[in-house]
Write a protein that holds these residues in place. Structure first.
Motif, short mmCIF file in Angstrom:
data_model
loop_
_atom_site.label_atom_id
_atom_site.label_comp_id
_atom_site.label_asym_id
_atom_site.label_seq_id
_atom_site.Cartn_x
_atom_site.Cartn_y
_atom_site.Cartn_z
N SER A 166 0.83 -1.20 0.00
CA SER A 166 0.00 0.00 0.00
C SER A 166 0.87 1.25 0.00
CB SER A 166 -0.92 -0.01 1.23
OG SER A 166 -1.49 1.26 1.45
N THR A 167 0.76 2.05 -1.04
CA THR A 167 1.50 3.31 -1.06
C THR A 167 0.97 4.27 0.01
OG1 THR A 167 0.02 4.14 -2.80
CG2 THR A 167 2.10 3.13 -3.50
N GLU A 168 -0.32 4.13 0.33
CA GLU A 168 -0.89 4.96 1.39
C GLU A 168 -0.20 4.68 2.72
OE1 GLU A 168 -3.53 4.90 -1.98
OE2 GLU A 168 -2.68 3.24 -0.82
N MET A 169 0.02 3.40 3.01
CA MET A 169 0.72 3.03 4.24
C MET A 169 2.16 3.54 4.24
SD MET A 169 -1.11 1.53 6.53
CE MET A 169 -2.49 0.41 6.87
N LEU A 170 2.82 3.42 3.09
CA LEU A 170 4.20 3.88 3.01
C LEU A 170 4.29 5.39 3.22
CD1 LEU A 170 5.47 1.74 0.00
CD2 LEU A 170 6.05 1.44 2.43
N ASP A 171 3.35 6.13 2.68
CA ASP A 171 3.33 7.58 2.88
C ASP A 171 3.16 7.91 4.36
OD1 ASP A 171 3.64 8.01 0.19
OD2 ASP A 171 1.51 8.39 -0.20
N ILE A 172 2.26 7.20 5.01
CA ILE A 172 2.03 7.41 6.44
C ILE A 172 3.29 7.07 7.23
CG2 ILE A 172 0.80 6.50 8.46
CD1 ILE A 172 -1.69 6.25 6.63
N SER A 173 3.95 5.96 6.86
CA SER A 173 5.18 5.56 7.55
C SER A 173 6.24 6.64 7.46
CB SER A 173 5.72 4.26 6.94
OG SER A 173 4.80 3.22 7.05
N ALA A 174 6.40 7.20 6.29
CA ALA A 174 7.40 8.24 6.09
C ALA A 174 7.08 9.47 6.93
CB ALA A 174 7.51 8.60 4.62
N ARG A 175 5.80 9.81 7.02
CA ARG A 175 5.41 10.98 7.82
C ARG A 175 5.61 10.72 9.31
NH1 ARG A 175 0.92 11.11 4.21
NH2 ARG A 175 -0.50 10.33 5.85
N ARG A 176 5.49 9.48 9.72
CA ARG A 176 5.67 9.12 11.13
C ARG A 176 7.14 9.06 11.56
NH1 ARG A 176 1.54 8.99 15.00
NH2 ARG A 176 -0.40 8.17 14.11
N GLU A 177 8.03 9.03 10.59
CA GLU A 177 9.45 8.89 10.89
C GLU A 177 9.95 10.07 11.72
OE1 GLU A 177 13.33 9.02 8.14
OE2 GLU A 177 11.88 7.46 7.57
N LEU A 178 10.74 9.78 12.74
CA LEU A 178 11.27 10.82 13.63
C LEU A 178 12.62 11.31 13.12
CD1 LEU A 178 10.45 9.14 17.07
CD2 LEU A 178 9.15 10.92 15.89
N PRO A 179 13.02 12.51 13.52
CA PRO A 179 14.30 13.06 13.04
C PRO A 179 15.49 12.13 13.30
CG PRO A 179 13.03 14.77 14.11
CD PRO A 179 12.28 13.50 14.34
N GLU A 180 15.48 11.45 14.43
CA GLU A 180 16.61 10.58 14.75
C GLU A 180 16.65 9.31 13.90
OE1 GLU A 180 13.61 10.08 18.27
OE2 GLU A 180 14.26 11.65 16.86
N HIS A 181 15.59 9.08 13.13
CA HIS A 181 15.55 7.91 12.25
C HIS A 181 16.03 8.22 10.84
CE1 HIS A 181 12.03 6.43 14.99
NE2 HIS A 181 13.21 6.20 15.52
N LYS A 182 16.29 9.48 10.53
CA LYS A 182 16.68 9.86 9.18
C LYS A 182 17.93 9.10 8.74
CE LYS A 182 13.41 12.85 8.38
NZ LYS A 182 12.35 12.54 7.38
N GLY A 183 17.83 8.54 7.55
CA GLY A 183 18.96 7.79 7.02
C GLY A 183 18.97 6.33 7.43
#
Length: 278
Positions: free
Chosen positions: A85-102
């Motif tokens: 689901s691209t919808e789920m992936l979009d939500i996952s990316a928005r939920r990502e915290l700054p310390e998770h970048k990369g």
């Protein structure tokens, strides 16, 4: 069931997650619900050998809102989070915290498609330390392509960890029963909870809900234990851990006598670990 019927159900499954994505995200939230905190996460912490400073590569299948991917990233792992689901992936990316970048990357993937799995394996020839599928196996129309791909996706001694609704206690037609017996051991009424299971070996795909109130029903695919595990055994994987996490008395929901957390002797989920040993 015919191939065309299974294909139609597969398409319906994809459509339901598109429809339910926002509702599901709202129900699970940033840090997970009671099922995650009390059952899934403790089991995964026992099954996955995190080592301080180790560079763990993780492939997560059916990431949903990214809860498990964020959990891995917080422990220092590098995660490829996938979902159909691209919808789920979009939500996952928005939920990502700054310390998770990369630490987390995202990819649309259909785990029932052998060609997509082959491409993924070829692009990650070094293999993953962990392939993870949390609470989604019962949502997948066929697991044979995944099982066949795991020896190519995993490093030697790498592990596949899966959690799912317990096939014995949670399937179509299972009935909860509650008896109230006056004059219990402490003088108060004794509450006896049970589940009646009429079918187990042969249950066709059925519709249900994961979160009450979700906009669309989803399709569940039941597999008895021998069918579930033998699918992975046939590809050479070896199971070296299994748990049946259950709620305890402290999880009880007194205001809802029939709530699942009150059935402390009947595990709602099954967790297992398969290993590539060759």
């Amino acid at each position: 069931m015919s191939i065309s019927s299974m294909s139609a159900l597969h398409d319906e499954s994809i459509a339901s997650w598109k429809t339910n994505a926002a509702y599901w995200d709202n129900g699970i939230g940033q840090d997970g619900n009671k099922y995650w905190k009390r059952l899934q996460k403790p089991a995964l912490e026992r099954m996955i050998p995190f080592q301080q400073g180790a560079d763990m590569r993780v492939l997560e299948l059916a990431t949903g809102n990214g809860l498990v991917a964020r959990w891995f990233a917080a422990k220092g792992a590098s995660v490829l989070a996938t979902d159909i689901s691209t919808e789920m992936l979009d939500i996952s990316a928005r939920r990502e915290l700054p310390e998770h970048k990369g630490k987390i990357s995202y990819l649309q993937l259909d785990v029932t498609d052998p060609e997509e799995l082959d491409v993924l394996a070829a692009e990650n020839a070094g293999g993953f330390d962990v392939v993870m599928m949390n609470m989604a196996i019962m949502d997948i129309s066929t697991i044979e392509p995944l099982a066949a791909a795991l020896p190519k996706l995993l490093k030697k001694n790498g592990i596949f960890v899966g959690t799912l609704l317990h096939p014995v206690f949670f399937n179509s037609g299972t009935r909860r029963s509650i008896q109230i017996v006056d004059g219990g051991p402490d003088g108060y009424p004794e509450i006896i909870r049970a589940r009646t299971i009429e079918k187990y070996l042969d249950i066709p795909p059925y519709h249900g809900v994961a979160l009450y109130g979700q906009p669309a029903q989803q399709v569940y695919y039941h597999r008895p234990l021998h069918e579930l595990f033998s699918t992975f055994f046939k590809t050479g994987l070896v199971m070296d851990a299994m748990e049946e996490p259950a709620f305890t008395a402290e999880d009880a929901v007194p205001e809802s006598i029939g709530a699942t957390p009150n059935f402390t002797q009947l595990p709602p989920i099954l967790a297992f670990r398969m290993r590539r040993v060759f």
